[in-house]
Design a protein around this motif. Structure first.
Motif, PDB file in Angstrom:
ATOM      1  N   ASN A 107       0.857  -1.182   0.000  1.00  0.00           N
ATOM      2  CA  ASN A 107       0.000   0.000   0.000  1.00  0.00           C
ATOM      3  C   ASN A 107       0.903   1.245   0.000  1.00  0.00           C
ATOM      4  N   HIS A 108       1.356   1.634  -1.197  1.00  0.00           N
ATOM      5  CA  HIS A 108       2.259   2.777  -1.313  1.00  0.00           C
ATOM      6  C   HIS A 108       1.557   4.082  -0.954  1.00  0.00           C
ATOM      7  N   GLN A 109       0.238   4.161  -1.177  1.00  0.00           N
ATOM      8  CA  GLN A 109      -0.484   5.399  -0.854  1.00  0.00           C
ATOM      9  C   GLN A 109      -0.407   5.702   0.639  1.00  0.00           C
ATOM     10  N   LEU A 110      -0.603   4.673   1.447  1.00  0.00           N
ATOM     11  CA  LEU A 110      -0.546   4.866   2.889  1.00  0.00           C
ATOM     12  C   LEU A 110       0.867   5.246   3.320  1.00  0.00           C
ATOM     13  N   ARG A 155      -9.537   3.393  10.629  1.00  0.00           N
ATOM     14  CA  ARG A 155      -9.539   4.166   9.372  1.00  0.00           C
ATOM     15  C   ARG A 155      -9.774   5.645   9.668  1.00  0.00           C
ATOM     16  N   ALA A 156     -10.723   5.925  10.559  1.00  0.00           N
ATOM     17  CA  ALA A 156     -11.017   7.321  10.899  1.00  0.00           C
ATOM     18  C   ALA A 156      -9.804   7.982  11.559  1.00  0.00           C
ATOM     19  N   ALA A 157      -9.132   7.235  12.440  1.00  0.00           N
ATOM     20  CA  ALA A 157      -7.963   7.786  13.116  1.00  0.00           C
ATOM     21  C   ALA A 157      -6.844   8.096  12.133  1.00  0.00           C
ATOM     22  N   LEU A 205      -3.245  11.612   9.266  1.00  0.00           N
ATOM     23  CA  LEU A 205      -2.512  11.840   8.019  1.00  0.00           C
ATOM     24  C   LEU A 205      -3.170  12.914   7.144  1.00  0.00           C
ATOM     25  N   ARG A 206      -4.230  13.517   7.644  1.00  0.00           N
ATOM     26  CA  ARG A 206      -4.853  14.699   7.034  1.00  0.00           C
ATOM     27  C   ARG A 206      -5.360  14.441   5.617  1.00  0.00           C
ATOM     28  N   VAL A 207      -6.174  13.398   5.504  1.00  0.00           N
ATOM     29  CA  VAL A 207      -6.843  13.119   4.235  1.00  0.00           C
ATOM     30  C   VAL A 207      -8.339  13.005   4.512  1.00  0.00           C
ATOM     31  N   GLN A 208      -9.126  13.048   3.450  1.00  0.00           N
ATOM     32  CA  GLN A 208     -10.576  13.053   3.591  1.00  0.00           C
ATOM     33  C   GLN A 208     -11.212  11.685   3.397  1.00  0.00           C
ATOM     34  N   THR A 209     -10.607  10.831   2.590  1.00  0.00           N
ATOM     35  CA  THR A 209     -11.267   9.570   2.217  1.00  0.00           C
ATOM     36  C   THR A 209     -10.342   8.379   2.447  1.00  0.00           C
ATOM     37  N   ASP A 210     -10.956   7.213   2.616  1.00  0.00           N
ATOM     38  CA  ASP A 210     -10.187   5.979   2.726  1.00  0.00           C
ATOM     39  C   ASP A 210      -9.415   5.699   1.440  1.00  0.00           C
ATOM     40  N   LEU A 245      -5.878   6.735   1.125  1.00  0.00           N
ATOM     41  CA  LEU A 245      -4.913   5.955   1.898  1.00  0.00           C
ATOM     42  C   LEU A 245      -4.762   4.529   1.363  1.00  0.00           C
ATOM     43  N   GLY A 246      -5.405   4.235   0.247  1.00  0.00           N
ATOM     44  CA  GLY A 246      -5.306   2.896  -0.325  1.00  0.00           C
ATOM     45  C   GLY A 246      -6.128   1.859   0.398  1.00  0.00           C
ATOM     46  N   PHE A 247      -7.052   2.293   1.266  1.00  0.00           N
ATOM     47  CA  PHE A 247      -7.903   1.349   1.976  1.00  0.00           C
ATOM     48  C   PHE A 247      -9.063   0.937   1.081  1.00  0.00           C
ATOM     49  N   ARG A 248      -9.264  -0.323   0.953  1.00  0.00           N
ATOM     50  CA  ARG A 248     -10.405  -0.826   0.180  1.00  0.00           C
ATOM     51  C   ARG A 248     -10.732  -2.243   0.619  1.00  0.00           C
TER      52      ARG A 248
END
Length: 476
Positions: A5-8, A69-71, A76-81, A84-87
């Motif tokens: 997960n390179h995005q995270l 995920r919310a934490a 990391l100051r992003v709006q969506t999962d 962060l590469g979460f799916r």
């Protein structure tokens, strides 16, 4: 192959460390911040660590639970999962199908009929939590089972066997108590195989059996049967924690032991509650958290009944001794070992433990605890005094636990500057645990090697180096 997960990872590296100016946020710092965020916003104590963050970044876990995920989004100051590469992981048909006993998809709400909610015995409740929360604990299965799915498909137990088991259970629909007994028996049979099968393979089996247990529990109405299934779930979570410890997945082991203790408390089984709390204390003592271990041991003593089986008394006193040794309290450590010796003396030689999750206890087992306590207390002469008795059990010579006892002996020799003997024993330990491929044994052997000076150039040290690099190569 798991896709990293390179995005995270990139999102984490963009955030500056709060402890080292100019440096990026480390995995450990992110884990600590997540634990703090969940406690503040959800009122829930968690214990994720850098190993768990590593799993997220390696893509082993693609869909952590909602609070995490919310934490991570907030930290990391992003709006969506998605950022962060979460799916949610989609399992292809070629991977095999998981039977209908599979649980709710990660992140979804538990169906009402799958909860276990009878009034708990107040005297068993932890003062730091409102009550046992088995529903939340069971959601751990959804979060972690994907990690073991590949090993389940290719290892010692196949989906075909699982489907066969579920089919067999379906013939017992009129007798759910019998279903519980079968699943407990199967899990206990796997426990007996723990000494010879890699923990990762067994973990996949245990996770799927726990999923089946939960599906059985969701249909129960009788309070006694519901207690029985909760007790069985506690046993299973405890075994899963032990397997995670063997894999050196310490964060998961802590969470599973915590779940096991809460479920045991909910089942009203006092000895099981004390055993799971004591097991968590043992994990803390042997992973550098001695103060927390002592606090957990106090909870374990409070949970246990006043009148205890001799095997339980020997185990709890021996475990307490190691906990106190981990914080340097010599008097308390030797006192508890003395109590354990008295308990062992009263156990008939042919007596088996009354519960499958309690180990048989004898003089050899006690000597192993004495050896480990002496290592914690920096007493190599005492450790070597008890080492022969601790390593004299032929029946245990193919288990990771026996290898760890040998490595305690190796550590004592190393402290005495007998480096060749230390390396020889460490080599023997690695050979004994070869079938298990135990990460805990390998890491302990590395610690032994680290304690041997670089200028110790005997043949045994060179052979230990070669064996460690074979088992745990650095050219990855």
């Amino acid at each position: 192959m798991t896709e990293p997960n390179h995005q995270l990872q990139r999102a984490r590296l963009r955030i500056e460390s709060p402890n080292a100016s100019g440096e990026p946020l480390s995995r450990r710092e992110l884990a600590d911040l997540v634990n703090s965020w969940v406690l503040e916003h959800a009122g829930r104590t968690t214990a994720i660590d850098d190993h768990y963050i590593g799993k997220l970044e390696r893509g082993m876990i693609r869909w952590p639970q909602a609070d995490y995920r919310a934490a991570v989004r907030a930290i990391l100051r992003v709006q969506t999962d998605h950022e962060l590469g979460f799916r949610r992981r989609r399992v292809a048909a070629s991977e095999g199908s998981i039977p209908s006993a599979s649980l709710t998809a990660p992140g979804t709400v538990q169906p009402p009929d799958m909860t276990f909610g009878w009034p708990p015995e107040r005297s068993l409740l932890s003062p730091t939590i409102d009550a046992a929360k088995p529903t939340g604990d069971l959601l751990l299965l959804d979060e972690w089972s994907a990690m073991y799915r590949r090993d389940l498909l290719t290892g010692a137990f196949s989906v075909g066997a699982l489907v066969h088991l579920e089919s067999y259970l379906s013939t017992m629909d009129a007798d759910p108590v019998a279903k519980i007994s079968v699943l407990r028996a199967v899990t206990m049979a796997q426990r007996r195989r723990e000494g010879s099968i890699p923990a990762r393979e067994l973990a996949g089996i245990v996770v799927e059996h726990l999923r089946l247990l939960r599906s059985v529990g969701g249909a129960l109405q009788d309070p006694a049967a519901r207690r029985a299934v909760t007790e069985a779930l506690s046993e299973g979570f405890g075994f899963l924690a032990w397997l995670c410890w063997d894999m050196q997945d310490i964060g998961s082991a802590q969470r599973y032991y915590q779940a096991a203790a809460r479920l045991a408390r909910e089942s009203q089984h006092r000895t099981l509650t004390g055993y799971m709390l004591g097991s968590l204390a043992a994990l803390c003592a042997r992973t550098g958290h001695g103060h927390r271990s002592v606090l957990l041991m106090e909870r374990a003593w409070d949970a246990l009944p006043n009148r205890r089986h001799g095997i339980v008394d020997a185990w709890i006193n021996s475990t307490a001794a190691v906990s106190y040794a981990a914080v340097g309290d010599r008097n308390a450590a030797w006192r508890h070992l003395g109590h354990a010796e008295e308990a062992v003396a009263g156990i008939p030689s042919d007596e088996q433990p009354p519960w499958p999750w309690v180990i048989q206890f004898d003089d050899t087992k006690l000597a192993g605890y004495r050896l480990n306590a002496a290592i914690h207390l920096g007493c190599p002469d005492l450790a070597l005094k008890w080492a022969p008795a601790a390593t004299a059990a032929p029946a245990r010579k193919h288990t990771a636990q026996y290898a760890l006892t040998l490595l305690d002996q190796a550590a004592a020799h190393c402290t005495k500057a007998d480096y060749e003997q230390s390396a020889d024993i460490a080599l023997a330990a690695l050979s004994i645990a070869a079938a298990k491929n135990s990460r805990r044994v390998i890491d302990s052997a590395w610690r032994t090697r680290q304690a041997i000076p670089n200028n110790a150039t005997c043949d045994a040290v060179g052979q230990l180096d070669a064996r460690l690099h074979e088992l745990d190569p650095i050219d990855v």
